[in-house]
Design an enzyme around this catalytic site. Structure first.
Site, PDB file in Angstrom:
ATOM      1  N   LYS A   1     -29.295  11.704  15.437  1.00  8.77           N
ATOM      2  CA  LYS A   1     -29.445  10.153  15.993  1.00  8.77           C
ATOM      3  C   LYS A   1     -30.008   9.293  15.205  1.00  8.77           C
ATOM      4  O   LYS A   1     -29.594   8.176  14.904  1.00  8.77           O
ATOM      5  CB  LYS A   1     -30.057  10.449  17.416  1.00  8.77           C
ATOM      6  CG  LYS A   1     -30.551   8.977  18.007  1.00  8.77           C
ATOM      7  CD  LYS A   1     -29.297   8.056  18.496  1.00  8.77           C
ATOM      8  CE  LYS A   1     -29.646   6.672  19.078  1.00  8.77           C
ATOM      9  NZ  LYS A   1     -28.703   5.936  19.384  1.00  8.77           N
TER      10      LYS A   1
ATOM     11  N   LYS B   1     -37.375   0.022  17.153  1.00 10.16           N
ATOM     12  CA  LYS B   1     -38.022   1.297  17.514  1.00 10.16           C
ATOM     13  C   LYS B   1     -37.642   2.460  16.736  1.00 10.16           C
ATOM     14  O   LYS B   1     -38.227   3.258  16.172  1.00 10.16           O
ATOM     15  CB  LYS B   1     -37.853   1.568  19.247  1.00 10.16           C
ATOM     16  CG  LYS B   1     -38.698   2.670  19.619  1.00 10.16           C
ATOM     17  CD  LYS B   1     -38.144   3.465  20.837  1.00 10.16           C
ATOM     18  CE  LYS B   1     -36.643   3.748  20.824  1.00 10.16           C
ATOM     19  NZ  LYS B   1     -36.405   4.809  21.848  1.00 10.16           N
TER      20      LYS B   1
HETATM   21  P1  NAP Z   1     -34.408   0.535  29.694  1.00 10.88           P
HETATM   22  O1  NAP Z   1     -33.049   0.067  30.339  1.00 10.88           O
HETATM   23  O2  NAP Z   1     -35.376  -0.226  29.178  1.00 10.88           O
HETATM   24  O3  NAP Z   1     -34.925   1.554  30.547  1.00 10.88           O
HETATM   25  C1  NAP Z   1     -35.788   2.815  30.410  1.00 10.88           C
HETATM   26  C2  NAP Z   1     -36.369   3.308  31.567  1.00 10.88           C
HETATM   27  O4  NAP Z   1     -37.478   4.247  31.233  1.00 10.88           O
HETATM   28  C3  NAP Z   1     -36.518   2.666  32.950  1.00 10.88           C
HETATM   29  O5  NAP Z   1     -36.191   3.376  33.942  1.00 10.88           O
HETATM   30  C4  NAP Z   1     -37.986   2.770  33.042  1.00 10.88           C
HETATM   31  O6  NAP Z   1     -38.560   2.601  34.003  1.00 10.88           O
HETATM   32  C5  NAP Z   1     -38.248   4.190  32.134  1.00 10.88           C
HETATM   33  N1  NAP Z   1     -39.602   4.166  31.514  1.00 10.88           N
HETATM   34  C6  NAP Z   1     -40.188   3.596  30.467  1.00 10.88           C
HETATM   35  N2  NAP Z   1     -41.468   4.144  30.135  1.00 10.88           N
HETATM   36  C7  NAP Z   1     -41.880   4.893  31.100  1.00 10.88           C
HETATM   37  C8  NAP Z   1     -43.063   5.480  31.548  1.00 10.88           C
HETATM   38  N3  NAP Z   1     -44.030   5.350  30.694  1.00 10.88           N
HETATM   39  N4  NAP Z   1     -43.075   6.463  32.637  1.00 10.88           N
HETATM   40  C9  NAP Z   1     -41.843   6.344  33.531  1.00 10.88           C
HETATM   41  N5  NAP Z   1     -40.646   5.674  33.410  1.00 10.88           N
HETATM   42  C10 NAP Z   1     -40.599   5.134  32.334  1.00 10.88           C
HETATM   43  O7  NAP Z   1     -33.826   1.321  28.313  1.00 10.88           O
HETATM   44  P2  NAP Z   1     -32.344   1.968  28.032  1.00 10.88           P
HETATM   45  O8  NAP Z   1     -31.595   1.039  27.437  1.00 10.88           O
HETATM   46  O9  NAP Z   1     -31.927   2.513  29.283  1.00 10.88           O
HETATM   47  O10 NAP Z   1     -32.872   3.254  26.934  1.00 10.88           O
HETATM   48  C11 NAP Z   1     -33.261   4.447  27.353  1.00 10.88           C
HETATM   49  C12 NAP Z   1     -33.300   5.316  26.107  1.00 10.88           C
HETATM   50  O11 NAP Z   1     -31.913   5.350  25.557  1.00 10.88           O
HETATM   51  C13 NAP Z   1     -34.224   4.790  24.937  1.00 10.88           C
HETATM   52  O12 NAP Z   1     -34.930   5.738  24.176  1.00 10.88           O
HETATM   53  C14 NAP Z   1     -33.005   3.871  23.951  1.00 10.88           C
HETATM   54  O13 NAP Z   1     -33.440   3.995  22.567  1.00 10.88           O
HETATM   55  C15 NAP Z   1     -31.956   4.929  24.196  1.00 10.88           C
HETATM   56  N6  NAP Z   1     -30.614   4.473  23.903  1.00 10.88           N
HETATM   57  C16 NAP Z   1     -30.298   3.092  24.319  1.00 10.88           C
HETATM   58  C17 NAP Z   1     -28.847   2.484  24.062  1.00 10.88           C
HETATM   59  C18 NAP Z   1     -28.583   1.285  24.821  1.00 10.88           C
HETATM   60  O14 NAP Z   1     -27.728   0.839  24.294  1.00 10.88           O
HETATM   61  N7  NAP Z   1     -29.303   0.706  25.640  1.00 10.88           N
HETATM   62  C19 NAP Z   1     -28.094   3.298  23.306  1.00 10.88           C
HETATM   63  C20 NAP Z   1     -28.550   4.462  22.902  1.00 10.88           C
HETATM   64  C21 NAP Z   1     -29.830   4.982  23.227  1.00 10.88           C
HETATM   65  P3  NAP Z   1     -38.736   1.256  34.772  1.00 10.88           P
HETATM   66  O15 NAP Z   1     -37.730   0.874  35.398  1.00 10.88           O
HETATM   67  O16 NAP Z   1     -39.975   1.265  35.724  1.00 10.88           O
HETATM   68  O17 NAP Z   1     -39.193   0.184  33.780  1.00 10.88           O
END
Ligand code: NAP
Length: 294
Positions: free
Chosen positions: A171, A239
């Site tokens: 990744k 990140k």
């Molecule tokens: P996001 O919308 O910010 O969601 C993050 C999630 O993690 C939320 O449900 C949040 O809960 C939860 N969370 C974060 N810290 C936590 C903790 N300490 N304890 C419990 N829950 C926690 O992010 P996302 O875009 O879905 O991304 C998730 C992962 O996928 C990341 O590692 C990102 O790098 C990866 N990713 C993202 C994309 C993209 O296009 N967005 C593409 C590929 C990979 P709350 O709702 O309470 O905040």
């Protein structure tokens, strides 16, 4: 059918859950901010009160949270997955985190007889919604084989890449490719515009040749239109670049082009552009070149 648990219903997690439900998997979910579970519960999932409670009701638990410390918190804390999972249970971490932290978590789970697969994804929220994510999987090959139907419910290109942490490593390779190519697109767009060529014409002329890329075809026109709405946010990209540069540092491996992109993105973050899409990288170049000479 395996009972699935899912922790982290953010931009990615929510649509991934909906696709698991569509494929018929029984699903228990947990999200730190409880109201974000509503849409998935309405579609048929059962809500649990903690990561540990999710694990108690699941054969396979998927985590999709933000960064390494967040994955450690939901898996290894007192109320974490580790204390709810039965022997021979499987945890699949689909977040993008450090390969070193992945191996540390895998060791802790192994002590309890629980398997860990690292399975980060590429394809953005559009891929998560369409169920067409690219999924890069590290860990035990036989455990991977038993989880294949789960991956197939969420993704299209599913690749077993090697032992624990290797999914995260691939990744990060993906992020190196994406980011350095993004900078090449910024430079070509700035060069075309500076020399008086319509950058959209330049993109049309080059995109199907040897210089073609997803970044050129998708981010290039957004740069030209000054459309900085996020597909993928600079803060999240940074990140991933930090994780790649840290892992490269551990290997004493210089990645000069990636370091440069990381620095230019810092300029964007300093100018309150961290929540804009990665195509806003071009603004850091514009700041370097200053106002037009003419
Ligand atoms: P996001 O919308 O910010 O969601 C993050 C999630 O993690 C939320 O449900 C949040 O809960 C939860 N969370 C974060 N810290 C936590 C903790 N300490 N304890 C419990 N829950 C926690 O992010 P996302 O875009 O879905 O991304 C998730 C992962 O996928 C990341 O590692 C990102 O790098 C990866 N990713 C993202 C994309 C993209 O296009 N967005 C593409 C590929 C990979 P709350 O709702 O309470 O905040």
């Amino acid at each position: 059918m395996q009972r699935i648990g899912f922790i982290g219903l953010g931009i990615m997690g929510r649509p991934m859950c909906l696709n698991l439900l569509k494929a018929g998997f029984p699903l228990t979910v947990f999200n730190r901010t409880a109201e974000r579970m509503a849409a998935v519960v309405a579609a048929g999932a059962h809500a649990a009160a903690s990561p540990r409670a999710v694990a108690e009701q699941s054969d396979v638990v998927i985590t999709m949270v933000t960064d390494s410390p967040d994955v450690e918190a939901v898996i290894l804390s007192e109320d974490g997955v580790i204390n709810g999972m039965s022997r021979d249970g499987i945890v699949i971490d689909m977040s993008t985190i450090s390969p070193l932290v992945t191996r540390r978590i895998a060791d802790r789970l192994t002590e309890k007889g629980v398997h860990l697969l690292d399975a980060p994804v590429s394809g953005g929220d559009a891929g998560a919604i369409a169920g067409t994510l690219a999924i890069m999987v590290g860990g035990d090959r036989e455990v991977f084989a038993t989880c294949l139907p789960i991956f197939q419910a969420m993704g299209k290109t599913i690749t077993y890449v090697g032992g624990s942490g290797m999914g995260q490593t691939v990744k990060l390779c993906n992020q190196i490719l994406v980011s350095v190519t993004n900078l090449a697109v910024c430079e070509a767009v700035a060069f075309a515009a500076g020399a008086g060529v319509d950058p959209l014409v330049m993109i049309e002329a080059t995109r199907n040749g040897a210089a073609g890329s997803w970044q050129l075809a998708n981010l290039g026109p957004k740069m030209v239109a000054r459309d900085y709405a996020p597909g993928f946010m600079i803060d999240l990209q940074q990140k991933d670049l930090r994780l790649a540069l840290e892992a490269a540092g551990e290997m004493r491996l210089p990645l000069p082009a990636l370091s440069l992109v990381h620095q230019l993105f810092l300029s964007c973050q300093r100018n309150s552009e961290g929540r804009e899409g990665t195509q806003a990288l071009i603004k850091s170049l514009q700041r370097l070149s200053g106002p037009s000479e003419s």
